[in-house]
Design an enzyme around this catalytic site. Sequence first.
Site, PDB file in Angstrom:
ATOM      1  N   HIS A  13      -9.514   2.605  -1.636  1.00 18.10           N
ATOM      2  CA  HIS A  13      -8.064   2.397  -1.639  1.00 18.10           C
ATOM      3  C   HIS A  13      -7.578   1.717  -2.908  1.00 18.10           C
ATOM      4  O   HIS A  13      -7.227   0.536  -2.906  1.00 18.10           O
ATOM      5  CB  HIS A  13      -7.682   1.578  -0.410  1.00 18.10           C
ATOM      6  CG  HIS A  13      -6.224   1.345  -0.226  1.00 18.10           C
ATOM      7  ND1 HIS A  13      -5.253   2.211  -0.719  1.00 18.10           N
ATOM      8  CD2 HIS A  13      -5.542   0.331   0.388  1.00 18.10           C
ATOM      9  CE1 HIS A  13      -4.054   1.736  -0.407  1.00 18.10           C
ATOM     10  NE2 HIS A  13      -4.208   0.603   0.252  1.00 18.10           N
ATOM     11  N   CYS A  21       0.809  -1.219   0.000  1.00 17.30           N
ATOM     12  CA  CYS A  21       0.000   0.000   0.000  1.00 17.30           C
ATOM     13  C   CYS A  21       0.841   1.267   0.000  1.00 17.30           C
ATOM     14  O   CYS A  21       0.295   2.372  -0.122  1.00 17.30           O
ATOM     15  CB  CYS A  21      -0.950  -0.007   1.191  1.00 17.30           C
ATOM     16  SG  CYS A  21      -2.077  -1.420   1.184  1.00 17.30           S
TER      17      CYS A  21
END
Length: 400
Positions: A347, A88
Amino acid sequence: MADGIKDKVAIIGMGCTKFGELWDKSPEDLIIDAYKEAMEDAGIEKKDLQAAWVGNHLDDISIGRGGIVLAMTLKLPFIPVTRTENFCATGTEALRGACYAVAAGAYDLVLALGVEKLKDTGYAGLKETGNINMEGTLGRFTSPTRTAPGGYAMMATAYFAKYGLSPEDGKRTLAKISSKSHHNGTLNPKAHLRREMSVEDIMKAPIIAWPLGLFDCCGVSDGAAAAIVTRADMAKNFRADPVRVKAIQIAASSGEELLYTDFDYAHVETTYRAGLAAYKEAGIKSPRDEVSMMETHDCFSITELTEYEDLQISPRGRAKEDVDAGFYDLDGKIPDQPDGGLKCFGHPIGASGLRMVYEMYKQLQGKAGPRQIKDPKIGLTHNMGGTPPSCVVGVSIVGL
């Protein structure tokens, strides 16, 4: 002794697409949209770019892999293009590569871009894979606690137990965090989710993995964001209000939290270590007094709660007091997620890190519209990829 990149590079242009379920857009469309906004913001042309970095996590772009993803989409003129992937922190890693190259004197003007088209891949919390996962085991997550919500639910119950929060108090604290971000998201036309959510409605939502309910979890979205980076001493040749990079640090778990039983599961050591390194590089001695605003990795509401403490804003075990006092609200001392955060953007993994910096950039320039923070000086962004005991964390600090 190395002195880092503080004030050696500046961002002179940024772009960010709307995030959401963008079924009518291809990954290439998203790349182009973010790129165009960034280039127009910087006032430069394609021929001015000397190198580029692209962050993409899931290989979800049909035209190829590696640097070709960006080079062919934008028809870049045979310049070096590097693809980054670091869970991420992928978008932050793309920006870090661009900034370090400029700080090293290799280039004067470069592009960093992050993109992910998750909705087209079918990506979800129980994704099956035949690859070795980050914990070193083969195959799919088969245990009920080996989903992302399950893993972070364990963190929530561990935090409640360690610091003496009742289930009701703990869950209400998490709901306040999510409600705050939902409010901010209503003020941002680029956010995926733009609806107010009350604390009571969040607490009554269906449970995903107790104590985390539906609105304690961020969604799955598509999106892209981009930045134009140059030498700090050149920045004002392009615009009057460039944003300087004070620090970019990446930390990766050593394995000690995962492999030993003394890890408390109520904090993320990698976030703490990345924060320490970033504060040192930026010359920040007292984060609670010096940081003006933040965008932190709120994949789940409990993640944000622990980040307040791991980043040394709230004292250990006392973040609830700051949440109750509105310390992290849009009109609080240090607003967190002024754009709505992952909670409202979702996300898209490769894009999130640069999307966070985009908000700090706009806030520092006084161009954030109805969510504008009063007179910000220092903005911090934080990405975390993986699970609490096994992760990669990126922390960026920018300012005027």
